[in-house]
Design a protein around this motif. Sequence first.
Motif, PDB file in Angstrom:
ATOM      1  N   ASP A 233       7.875 -28.340  23.824  1.00 30.55           N
ATOM      2  CA  ASP A 233       9.334 -28.378  24.250  1.00 30.55           C
ATOM      3  C   ASP A 233       8.682 -28.247  26.084  1.00 30.55           C
ATOM      4  O   ASP A 233       9.526 -28.915  26.670  1.00 30.55           O
ATOM      5  N   PHE A 234       8.476 -26.955  25.909  1.00 31.71           N
ATOM      6  CA  PHE A 234       8.263 -26.012  27.063  1.00 31.71           C
ATOM      7  C   PHE A 234       6.688 -27.081  28.176  1.00 31.71           C
ATOM      8  O   PHE A 234       7.043 -27.212  28.598  1.00 31.71           O
ATOM      9  N   ALA A 235       6.222 -27.539  27.294  1.00 29.18           N
ATOM     10  CA  ALA A 235       5.059 -28.696  28.239  1.00 29.18           C
ATOM     11  C   ALA A 235       5.956 -29.639  28.535  1.00 29.18           C
ATOM     12  O   ALA A 235       5.533 -30.134  29.699  1.00 29.18           O
ATOM     13  N   ARG A 236       7.022 -30.062  27.887  1.00 30.71           N
ATOM     14  CA  ARG A 236       7.576 -31.621  27.809  1.00 30.71           C
ATOM     15  C   ARG A 236       8.039 -31.517  29.220  1.00 30.71           C
ATOM     16  O   ARG A 236       8.374 -32.241  30.346  1.00 30.71           O
ATOM     17  N   ARG A 237       9.281 -30.148  29.683  1.00 29.89           N
ATOM     18  CA  ARG A 237      10.282 -29.967  30.519  1.00 29.89           C
ATOM     19  C   ARG A 237       9.093 -29.610  32.195  1.00 29.89           C
ATOM     20  O   ARG A 237      10.163 -29.836  32.445  1.00 29.89           O
ATOM     21  N   MET A 238       8.105 -28.753  31.173  1.00 29.66           N
ATOM     22  CA  MET A 238       7.370 -28.137  32.596  1.00 29.66           C
ATOM     23  C   MET A 238       6.367 -29.634  33.330  1.00 29.66           C
ATOM     24  O   MET A 238       6.457 -29.591  34.364  1.00 29.66           O
ATOM     25  N   PHE A 239       6.204 -30.292  32.588  1.00 27.98           N
ATOM     26  CA  PHE A 239       4.966 -31.627  33.295  1.00 27.98           C
ATOM     27  C   PHE A 239       5.328 -32.937  32.512  1.00 27.98           C
ATOM     28  O   PHE A 239       4.661 -34.012  33.342  1.00 27.98           O
ATOM     29  N   GLY A 240       6.497 -33.358  32.311  1.00 30.91           N
ATOM     30  CA  GLY A 240       7.048 -34.684  31.554  1.00 30.91           C
ATOM     31  C   GLY A 240       7.784 -35.003  30.207  1.00 30.91           C
ATOM     32  O   GLY A 240       5.990 -34.491  29.361  1.00 30.91           O
ATOM     33  N   GLN A 241       8.040 -35.641  29.799  1.00 25.32           N
ATOM     34  CA  GLN A 241       8.606 -35.789  28.501  1.00 25.32           C
ATOM     35  C   GLN A 241       7.277 -36.218  27.921  1.00 25.32           C
ATOM     36  O   GLN A 241       6.954 -36.231  26.709  1.00 25.32           O
ATOM     37  N   GLY A 242       6.394 -37.384  29.180  1.00 22.51           N
ATOM     38  CA  GLY A 242       5.109 -38.324  27.573  1.00 22.51           C
ATOM     39  C   GLY A 242       4.340 -37.114  27.038  1.00 22.51           C
ATOM     40  O   GLY A 242       3.635 -37.757  26.695  1.00 22.51           O
ATOM     41  N   ARG A 243       4.693 -36.005  27.172  1.00 16.06           N
ATOM     42  CA  ARG A 243       2.719 -34.769  27.476  1.00 16.06           C
ATOM     43  C   ARG A 243       2.717 -34.906  25.918  1.00 16.06           C
ATOM     44  O   ARG A 243       3.501 -34.666  25.084  1.00 16.06           O
ATOM     45  N   GLN A 244       1.774 -35.192  26.092  1.00 10.87           N
ATOM     46  CA  GLN A 244       0.789 -34.971  24.433  1.00 10.87           C
ATOM     47  C   GLN A 244       0.541 -33.123  24.412  1.00 10.87           C
ATOM     48  O   GLN A 244      -0.466 -32.914  24.867  1.00 10.87           O
ATOM     49  N   VAL A 245       0.312 -33.244  23.332  1.00  7.37           N
ATOM     50  CA  VAL A 245       0.557 -30.927  22.909  1.00  7.37           C
ATOM     51  C   VAL A 245      -0.347 -31.459  22.152  1.00  7.37           C
ATOM     52  O   VAL A 245       0.127 -31.845  20.542  1.00  7.37           O
ATOM     53  N   ARG A 246      -1.550 -30.604  21.617  1.00  8.91           N
ATOM     54  CA  ARG A 246      -2.065 -30.265  20.990  1.00  8.91           C
ATOM     55  C   ARG A 246      -1.811 -28.558  20.061  1.00  8.91           C
ATOM     56  O   ARG A 246      -2.329 -28.111  21.605  1.00  8.91           O
ATOM     57  N   PHE A 247      -2.093 -27.892  19.382  1.00  6.52           N
ATOM     58  CA  PHE A 247      -2.829 -26.642  18.887  1.00  6.52           C
ATOM     59  C   PHE A 247      -3.763 -26.375  18.872  1.00  6.52           C
ATOM     60  O   PHE A 247      -4.463 -27.116  17.041  1.00  6.52           O
ATOM     61  N   ARG A 248      -4.770 -25.752  18.981  1.00  2.00           N
ATOM     62  CA  ARG A 248      -6.286 -24.881  18.726  1.00  2.00           C
ATOM     63  C   ARG A 248      -6.106 -24.141  18.113  1.00  2.00           C
ATOM     64  O   ARG A 248      -5.982 -23.032  18.660  1.00  2.00           O
ATOM     65  N   ALA A 249      -6.588 -23.453  17.058  1.00  2.00           N
ATOM     66  CA  ALA A 249      -6.949 -22.943  16.222  1.00  2.00           C
ATOM     67  C   ALA A 249      -7.785 -21.657  17.379  1.00  2.00           C
ATOM     68  O   ALA A 249      -8.624 -22.128  17.799  1.00  2.00           O
ATOM     69  N   SER A 250      -7.451 -20.184  16.601  1.00  2.00           N
ATOM     70  CA  SER A 250      -8.207 -19.534  18.506  1.00  2.00           C
ATOM     71  C   SER A 250      -8.183 -17.727  17.236  1.00  2.00           C
ATOM     72  O   SER A 250      -7.164 -17.877  16.403  1.00  2.00           O
ATOM     73  N   HIS A 251      -8.243 -16.826  18.646  1.00  2.00           N
ATOM     74  CA  HIS A 251      -8.086 -15.488  17.923  1.00  2.00           C
ATOM     75  C   HIS A 251      -7.517 -14.616  18.688  1.00  2.00           C
ATOM     76  O   HIS A 251      -8.160 -14.770  20.269  1.00  2.00           O
ATOM     77  N   PHE A 252      -6.839 -13.760  18.682  1.00  2.00           N
ATOM     78  CA  PHE A 252      -6.499 -12.824  19.568  1.00  2.00           C
ATOM     79  C   PHE A 252      -5.655 -11.796  18.764  1.00  2.00           C
ATOM     80  O   PHE A 252      -5.253 -11.703  17.171  1.00  2.00           O
ATOM     81  N   PRO A 253      -6.059 -10.664  18.908  1.00  2.00           N
ATOM     82  CA  PRO A 253      -5.525  -9.595  17.964  1.00  2.00           C
ATOM     83  C   PRO A 253      -4.763  -9.037  17.260  1.00  2.00           C
ATOM     84  O   PRO A 253      -4.360  -8.500  16.855  1.00  2.00           O
ATOM     85  N   PHE A 254      -3.442  -9.770  18.558  1.00  2.00           N
ATOM     86  CA  PHE A 254      -2.801  -8.804  17.827  1.00  2.00           C
ATOM     87  C   PHE A 254      -1.675 -10.242  17.825  1.00  2.00           C
ATOM     88  O   PHE A 254       0.124 -10.388  17.927  1.00  2.00           O
ATOM     89  N   THR A 255      -2.165 -11.570  17.255  1.00  2.00           N
ATOM     90  CA  THR A 255      -1.467 -12.611  16.611  1.00  2.00           C
ATOM     91  C   THR A 255      -2.300 -12.824  15.477  1.00  2.00           C
ATOM     92  O   THR A 255      -3.499 -12.693  14.973  1.00  2.00           O
ATOM     93  N   GLU A 256      -1.493 -13.280  14.522  1.00  2.00           N
ATOM     94  CA  GLU A 256      -2.521 -13.827  13.205  1.00  2.00           C
ATOM     95  C   GLU A 256      -1.128 -15.219  12.402  1.00  2.00           C
ATOM     96  O   GLU A 256      -0.020 -14.355  11.944  1.00  2.00           O
TER      97      GLU A 256
END
Length: 342
Positions: A233-256
């Motif tokens: 929702d944030f990405a679409r409000r910021m950059f436009g409603q039609g935006r495609q968004v994807r989640f790519r697995a990554s690593h941060f020590p403080f999230t899991e």
Amino acid sequence: MLETLEGLGQEAGEALRAIQDKSELGAWRSAYLGRRGKITDAVKAVGTLPPDERPAYGRRANELKRALEAAYEARAGELEKQSAVSARAADQVDVSLPGRPPRPGRLHPATRTLREIYRIFAEMGFQVYRSRDVETDDFNFTWLNMPPHHPARDMWDTFYTTQPGVILRTHTSPGQIHAMRQYHPEPIRVILPGMCYRYEQITARSEIMFNQVEGLAVGEEITMADLKGTLVDFARRMFGQGRQVRFRASHFPFTEPSAEVDMDCILCNGEGCRVCKYTGWLEILGCGMVHPVVLAYGGYDPAIYSGFAFGMGPERIAMLKHGIEDIRHFWGNDLRFLKQFG
Ligand code: DAH
């Protein structure tokens, strides 16, 4: 002899009248009335004359000298007055000229982007929580699940101070601990904006100071679906409603688990271009579910509570949005750059 004296008197008088500038007066005075001046010499010359000529010559010479002294004073007064008049004239305001419009200031592009981010998250119920720029090692690392000597600390090139354990924050994530410790066990929904500092080589892509906006939601039964919904929702409000968004697995020590969020490139619409390095995707932020260790350091029992967090760089977002190719523009103070916004 008297004739020479009269001639000299005339010459001096004319030279004095010819003077137009105060600065030339001194030279005139020493040429005629100074210790070696021509008039002074002429007065002294009385001694060289035959005695019967002395009284008439002496009287005339002294008369001339006094007259020239008076003329000098008068001329000096005149020139003084003239220069005051012309200074006033030069200083005068021409009331018939059109006014110069005051140029209104405008907000810095980083501030504008920050405010847009605040507005979007405010609509989703997130409050702004501010925390300090100077942090302790515990807040910046240890309590974010990076104990001393943990190699993950190498991901953040850090400015240390001369006081052991005191550093400039390398990210806004330590604000998560501050917010949790203040509010536990209540639910939290905050964004944490602010300046971060990294001991880095300054290049077109990296600066030693930059803003981040962190986000944190903690409560019961918060899931990764909440994280995804919020950020798409944030990405679409910021950059436009039609935006495609994807989640790519990554690593941060403080999230899991952790993820990075990409959006289809706004310049080529996913076709592939120089800006997206021909991948069609632009990375906009990092995120994940708050690590149980971090929840516990914040005062929440990870068996009951869960949460999500994210972090983004507003300058990078502004760069994507406005096609700014060099991050150094943000703190370069060049009006030609700054004037293009607002
Ligand atoms: N603190 C990270 C950084 O500076 C950004 C970040 C990533 C923040 C993931 C988060 C997160 O809260 O969940 O690179």
